[in-house]
Design a protein around this motif. Structure first.
Motif, mmCIF file in Angstrom:
data_model
loop_
_atom_site.group_PDB
_atom_site.id
_atom_site.type_symbol
_atom_site.label_atom_id
_atom_site.label_comp_id
_atom_site.label_asym_id
_atom_site.label_seq_id
_atom_site.Cartn_x
_atom_site.Cartn_y
_atom_site.Cartn_z
ATOM 1 N N ARG A 94 0.802 -1.223 0.000
ATOM 2 C CA ARG A 94 0.000 0.000 0.000
ATOM 3 C C ARG A 94 0.834 1.272 0.000
ATOM 4 O O ARG A 94 0.354 2.323 -0.397
ATOM 5 C CB ARG A 94 -0.909 0.018 1.236
ATOM 6 N N ARG A 95 2.051 1.214 0.478
ATOM 7 C CA ARG A 95 2.872 2.411 0.644
ATOM 8 C C ARG A 95 4.167 2.311 -0.151
ATOM 9 O O ARG A 95 4.770 1.242 -0.236
ATOM 10 C CB ARG A 95 3.258 2.595 2.113
ATOM 11 N N THR A 96 4.606 3.447 -0.678
ATOM 12 C CA THR A 96 5.925 3.493 -1.310
ATOM 13 C C THR A 96 6.959 3.703 -0.214
ATOM 14 O O THR A 96 6.626 4.032 0.935
ATOM 15 C CB THR A 96 6.010 4.646 -2.321
ATOM 16 N N ASP A 97 8.228 3.547 -0.560
ATOM 17 C CA ASP A 97 9.287 3.752 0.437
ATOM 18 C C ASP A 97 9.298 5.196 0.929
ATOM 19 O O ASP A 97 9.528 5.451 2.117
ATOM 20 C CB ASP A 97 10.655 3.382 -0.155
ATOM 21 N N ASP A 98 9.034 6.162 0.026
ATOM 22 C CA ASP A 98 9.016 7.573 0.434
ATOM 23 C C ASP A 98 7.874 7.849 1.408
ATOM 24 O O ASP A 98 8.054 8.565 2.401
ATOM 25 C CB ASP A 98 8.884 8.480 -0.792
ATOM 26 N N GLU A 99 6.683 7.269 1.127
ATOM 27 C CA GLU A 99 5.554 7.457 2.038
ATOM 28 C C GLU A 99 5.846 6.825 3.396
ATOM 29 O O GLU A 99 5.514 7.395 4.443
ATOM 30 C CB GLU A 99 4.283 6.825 1.457
ATOM 31 N N ALA A 100 6.463 5.664 3.393
ATOM 32 C CA ALA A 100 6.778 4.995 4.642
ATOM 33 C C ALA A 100 7.772 5.819 5.463
ATOM 34 O O ALA A 100 7.626 5.955 6.678
ATOM 35 C CB ALA A 100 7.355 3.606 4.369
ATOM 36 N N GLU A 101 8.764 6.373 4.810
ATOM 37 C CA GLU A 101 9.754 7.189 5.515
ATOM 38 C C GLU A 101 9.113 8.451 6.093
ATOM 39 O O GLU A 101 9.400 8.840 7.224
ATOM 40 C CB GLU A 101 10.891 7.556 4.561
ATOM 41 N N GLU A 102 8.205 9.054 5.335
ATOM 42 C CA GLU A 102 7.512 10.249 5.809
ATOM 43 C C GLU A 102 6.645 9.936 7.031
ATOM 44 O O GLU A 102 6.645 10.676 8.015
ATOM 45 C CB GLU A 102 6.634 10.799 4.676
ATOM 46 N N LEU A 103 5.921 8.814 6.999
ATOM 47 C CA LEU A 103 5.101 8.413 8.137
ATOM 48 C C LEU A 103 5.953 8.103 9.358
ATOM 49 O O LEU A 103 5.591 8.445 10.496
ATOM 50 C CB LEU A 103 4.245 7.197 7.779
ATOM 51 N N LEU A 104 7.095 7.468 9.137
ATOM 52 C CA LEU A 104 7.993 7.161 10.239
ATOM 53 C C LEU A 104 8.536 8.439 10.873
ATOM 54 O O LEU A 104 8.585 8.554 12.104
ATOM 55 C CB LEU A 104 9.146 6.280 9.754
ATOM 56 N N ASP A 105 8.918 9.419 10.050
ATOM 57 C CA ASP A 105 9.405 10.689 10.573
ATOM 58 C C ASP A 105 8.330 11.400 11.396
ATOM 59 O O ASP A 105 8.618 11.949 12.464
ATOM 60 C CB ASP A 105 9.883 11.593 9.434
#
Length: 117
Positions: A94-105
């Motif tokens: 469901r998520r791209t790596d960029d979206e995952a990194e943004e959510l983690l931040d």
């Protein structure tokens, strides 16, 4: 000893009067044959007044467990089983790596604010 006895001893409950040959009225029904990929046939019975669109095209064969269809020459194929996926695998779909990194931040920022850092 008591005189008389139990009048229903030895009879089935709901069987009707003793000696009755007819055990009720049977509803009209239709029989539909289904075949699985191995050529095994199973027959299912449905009410005669049931619309055609309510009779299933595919059922599970009770002995082989394979899907069985109404066309003897073209039985349904076995559905491909997907391998087990972890929660992380579904999230990655469901998520791209960029979206995952943004959510983690964002989550780390909220955690730091809560701790007062």
């Amino acid at each position: 000893m008591a005189v008389g006895g139990n009048a229903i001893r030895g009879t089935r409950v709901g069987s009707g009067p003793m000696g009755e040959q007819d055990h009720g009225h049977h509803a009209d029904r239709i029989s539909v044959s289904y075949w699985d990929g191995l050529g095994n046939e199973t027959v299912r019975h449905y009410a005669a007044g049931l619309p055609e669109e309510e009779i299933p095209d595919i059922v599970d064969h009770p002995h082989s467990g394979l899907p069985a269809g109404r066309d003897k020459d073209n039985p349904p194929a076995v559905a491909k089983n997907e391998p087990y996926k972890t929660h992380l695998a579904y999230v990655k779909e469901r998520r791209t790596d960029d979206e995952a990194e943004e959510l983690l931040d964002e989550a780390l920022q909220k955690l730091r604010e809560k701790r007062g850092q």
